[in-house]
Design an enzyme around this catalytic site. Structure first.
Site, PDB file in Angstrom:
ATOM      1  N   SER A 181       8.383  -4.371  -3.187  1.00 40.53           N
ATOM      2  CA  SER A 181       8.312  -5.128  -1.945  1.00 40.53           C
ATOM      3  C   SER A 181       8.614  -6.608  -2.103  1.00 40.53           C
ATOM      4  CB  SER A 181       6.937  -4.954  -1.310  1.00 40.53           C
ATOM      5  OG  SER A 181       5.932  -5.453  -2.168  1.00 40.53           O
ATOM      6  N   HIS A 232       9.103   0.713   1.325  1.00 40.97           N
ATOM      7  CA  HIS A 232      10.333  -0.008   1.681  1.00 40.97           C
ATOM      8  C   HIS A 232      11.589   0.854   1.591  1.00 40.97           C
ATOM      9  CE1 HIS A 232       8.467  -3.956   2.141  1.00 40.97           C
ATOM     10  NE2 HIS A 232       7.612  -3.503   1.239  1.00 40.97           N
ATOM     11  N   LYS A 279       7.704  -0.001   8.750  1.00 46.04           N
ATOM     12  CA  LYS A 279       8.836  -0.788   8.259  1.00 46.04           C
ATOM     13  C   LYS A 279      10.105  -0.225   8.887  1.00 46.04           C
ATOM     14  CE  LYS A 279       6.025  -2.663   4.751  1.00 46.04           C
ATOM     15  NZ  LYS A 279       5.119  -2.354   3.683  1.00 46.04           N
ATOM     16  N   GLU A 330       5.864   1.785  -7.137  1.00 45.66           N
ATOM     17  CA  GLU A 330       6.670   1.778  -5.919  1.00 45.66           C
ATOM     18  C   GLU A 330       8.061   2.261  -6.307  1.00 45.66           C
ATOM     19  OE1 GLU A 330       6.570  -1.966  -3.678  1.00 45.66           O
ATOM     20  OE2 GLU A 330       4.612  -2.370  -4.530  1.00 45.66           O
ATOM     21  N   ASP A 369       5.056   5.043  -4.116  1.00 41.90           N
ATOM     22  CA  ASP A 369       4.959   4.413  -2.805  1.00 41.90           C
ATOM     23  C   ASP A 369       6.377   4.022  -2.353  1.00 41.90           C
ATOM     24  OD1 ASP A 369       4.575   2.775  -0.606  1.00 41.90           O
ATOM     25  OD2 ASP A 369       3.044   1.509  -1.547  1.00 41.90           O
ATOM     26  N   HIS A 429       2.134  -2.927  -5.112  1.00 35.41           N
ATOM     27  CA  HIS A 429       1.529  -3.534  -3.917  1.00 35.41           C
ATOM     28  C   HIS A 429      -0.001  -3.585  -4.005  1.00 35.41           C
ATOM     29  CE1 HIS A 429       0.521  -3.633   0.484  1.00 35.41           C
ATOM     30  NE2 HIS A 429       1.586  -4.421   0.504  1.00 35.41           N
ATOM     31  N   ASN A 486      10.218  -6.410   8.104  1.00 31.19           N
ATOM     32  CA  ASN A 486      10.606  -5.199   7.367  1.00 31.19           C
ATOM     33  C   ASN A 486      11.242  -4.162   8.292  1.00 31.19           C
ATOM     34  OD1 ASN A 486       9.213  -6.208   5.008  1.00 31.19           O
ATOM     35  ND2 ASN A 486       7.309  -5.565   5.976  1.00 31.19           N
TER      36      ASN A 486
HETATM   37  C1  LIG Z   1       3.668  -2.688   3.504  1.00 27.21           C
HETATM   38  C2  LIG Z   1       3.265  -1.945   2.287  1.00 27.21           C
HETATM   39  C3  LIG Z   1       2.097  -1.178   2.251  1.00 27.21           C
HETATM   40  C4  LIG Z   1       1.089  -1.214   3.368  1.00 27.21           C
HETATM   41  O1  LIG Z   1       1.539  -0.614   4.492  1.00 27.21           O
HETATM   42  P1  LIG Z   1       0.963  -1.083   5.909  1.00 27.21           P
HETATM   43  O2  LIG Z   1       1.306   0.019   6.807  1.00 27.21           O
HETATM   44  O3  LIG Z   1       1.634  -2.367   6.227  1.00 27.21           O
HETATM   45  O4  LIG Z   1      -0.528  -1.245   5.724  1.00 27.21           O
HETATM   46  C5  LIG Z   1       1.865  -0.419   1.138  1.00 27.21           C
HETATM   47  N1  LIG Z   1       2.692  -0.433   0.080  1.00 27.21           N
HETATM   48  C6  LIG Z   1       3.794  -1.204   0.059  1.00 27.21           C
HETATM   49  C7  LIG Z   1       4.676  -1.181  -1.129  1.00 27.21           C
HETATM   50  C8  LIG Z   1       4.103  -1.991   1.154  1.00 27.21           C
HETATM   51  O5  LIG Z   1       5.173  -2.764   1.131  1.00 27.21           O
END
Ligand SMILES: *Cc1c(COP(=O)(O)O)cnc(C)c1O
Length: 398
Positions: free
Chosen positions: A192, A220, A251, A188, A217, A134, A48
């Protein structure tokens, strides 16, 4: 073998039989455009690290300087041992980047989601969550004890029906006049596993109309979408309509960790009530300093140039995929295969050709919806894309 290990071995055998067993692959180089694994070089389409910052010399120099000054470990949680300067500087920068009053850093995105949902929601509350959200969001919602309802992916009609139901239930369950039951919508912005976008404007409008709150969230999208990479909420001008903005530092920003951006009151509530923040050792200074350098680069002209390169790669792969290309353009390109076993064998054949594209299976996606997930990065070269497209062609996938 003892009884305990017999049970564990049995569980692994059942996963194996269902093609759902996972194994760690050891990597002997820095994460980047190519990685070394099993004694060979692989073009890396698994990460990522969308802007190619995870191994950037500026991030590494910042991390080293912070380690020299503030040490390798942070000692305790921030409520016990205090906030280090790199925590404070990163949070101020993140708030500016997201154009919110304040921000709070967690040791991971998983911790940010669990801590925040657990702090915001009580058993009397309601949480409505997109089916493809997620695992961290789903687990956080469950952990809170609030009544949870899932709505079909990006389905505004179903969201509206759930909102009407939850808002009525919250009103009738209202006992405490000071803090009655609330409804929180969780989604989101850039998904993801499917690489598609939520209709945020419509979701924000519905949420507001029903008096609910909204958490988005942007794990990404942060660093990738919008002006300076500020994300989809900012790009849609929805800052005021989204009470809780989440992002990750691991990411596009090239470091590790998670964060929440929002009002100062929200952040103060999280400091007081988010268990994943309170009961967890603070991230080390190096990680925060690297993330700060990552934000500075994402927001700079260099960041804009990297996003342009990234989106050229995205366009290139999409045009090779023709009818099979996703309808929207994002660095996450799912190539649906269906059967778990097939996804694994194709992934292994690509691996044999020096191309690392992970097979994504249940429980990351639904059963029978296994896929190859290509993650593109600004660090890739056009010849990497050539190789990928050629290999996918040989598999009949483009
Ligand atoms: C990767 C991800 C997370 C978690 O983040 P980390 O820092 O890897 O624990 C949370 N939400 C989404 C949508 C993600 O892709």
């Amino acid at each position: 073998m003892n009884e305990f290990d017999r049970v564990m071995t049995g569980r692994l055998a059942r996963l194996e039989a269902a093609n759902l067993r996972r194994n760690l692959r050891r990597v002997d180089s820095a994460p980047g455009r190519t990685v070394e694994s099993g004694g060979r070089a692989l073009i890396n389409f698994s990460s990522n690290d969308y802007l190619g910052l995870a191994n950037d010399s500026r991030l590494k120099a910042s991390a080293s300087r912070a380690t020299e000054t503030f040490g390798a470990g942070s000692g305790a949680s921030r409520l016990i041992s205090g906030t280090l300067k790199p925590h404070a500087e990163l949070e101020a920068r993140l708030a500016g980047f997201k154009r919110t009053e304040a921000a709070l850093v967690f040791s991971s995105g998983m911790a940010a989601a669990m801590g925040t949902l657990g702090a915001l929601l009580r058993p009397c509350d309601y949480v409505l969550i997109d089916r493809l959200a997620h695992a961290s969001l789903v687990d956080g919602a469950r952990f809170s004890g609030a009544t949870m309802r899932v709505f079909a992916h990006n389905d505004l009609e179903q969201l509206e029906a759930r909102l009407a139901w939850a808002a009525a239930a919250a009103r009738s369950g209202s006992k405490d006049g000071n803090d009655p039951p609330h409804v929180l919508v969780v989604t989101e912005s850039l998904f993801s596993m499917d690489g598609d976008f939520a209709p945020l404007r419509e979701i924000a409008e519905l949420t507001e109309r029903h008096g609910a709150w909204l958490m988005v969230d942007e794990a990404h999208a942060t660093g990738v979408v919008g002006d300076e990479g500020r994300g989809c909420v900012d790009a849609a001008g929805l800052g005021a309509a989204v009470q809780v903005q989440m992002g990750t530092l691991g990411k596009a920003l090239g470091s590790a960790g998670g964060f929440i951006a929002g009002s100062a009151a929200l952040i103060q509530c999280l400091v007081n009530q988010a268990r994943a923040f309170i009961f967890s050792t603070a991230p080390p200074a190096s990680v925060c300093a690297a993330a700060l350098a990552g934000v500075e680069i994402a927001a700079s002209e260099d960041g804009a140039a990297r996003r342009q390169t990234l989106f050229e790669h995205i366009e290139r792969l999409a045009s090779a995929m023709r009818g099979g290309a996703p309808r929207v353009r994002s660095p996450i390109v799912p190539i649906l295969v269906g059967a778990e076993e097939k996804a694994m064998t194709v992934s292994q054949r690509l691996f044999a050709k020096g191309i690392w594209v992970p097979a994504i299976r249940y429980p990351a996606v639904a059963r029978g919806r296994a896929r190859l997930r290509v993650s593109l990065s600004a660090a890739h070269l056009s010849k990497d894309l050539d190789k990928l497209i050629e290999a996918l062609g040989q598999e009949g996938l483009v």
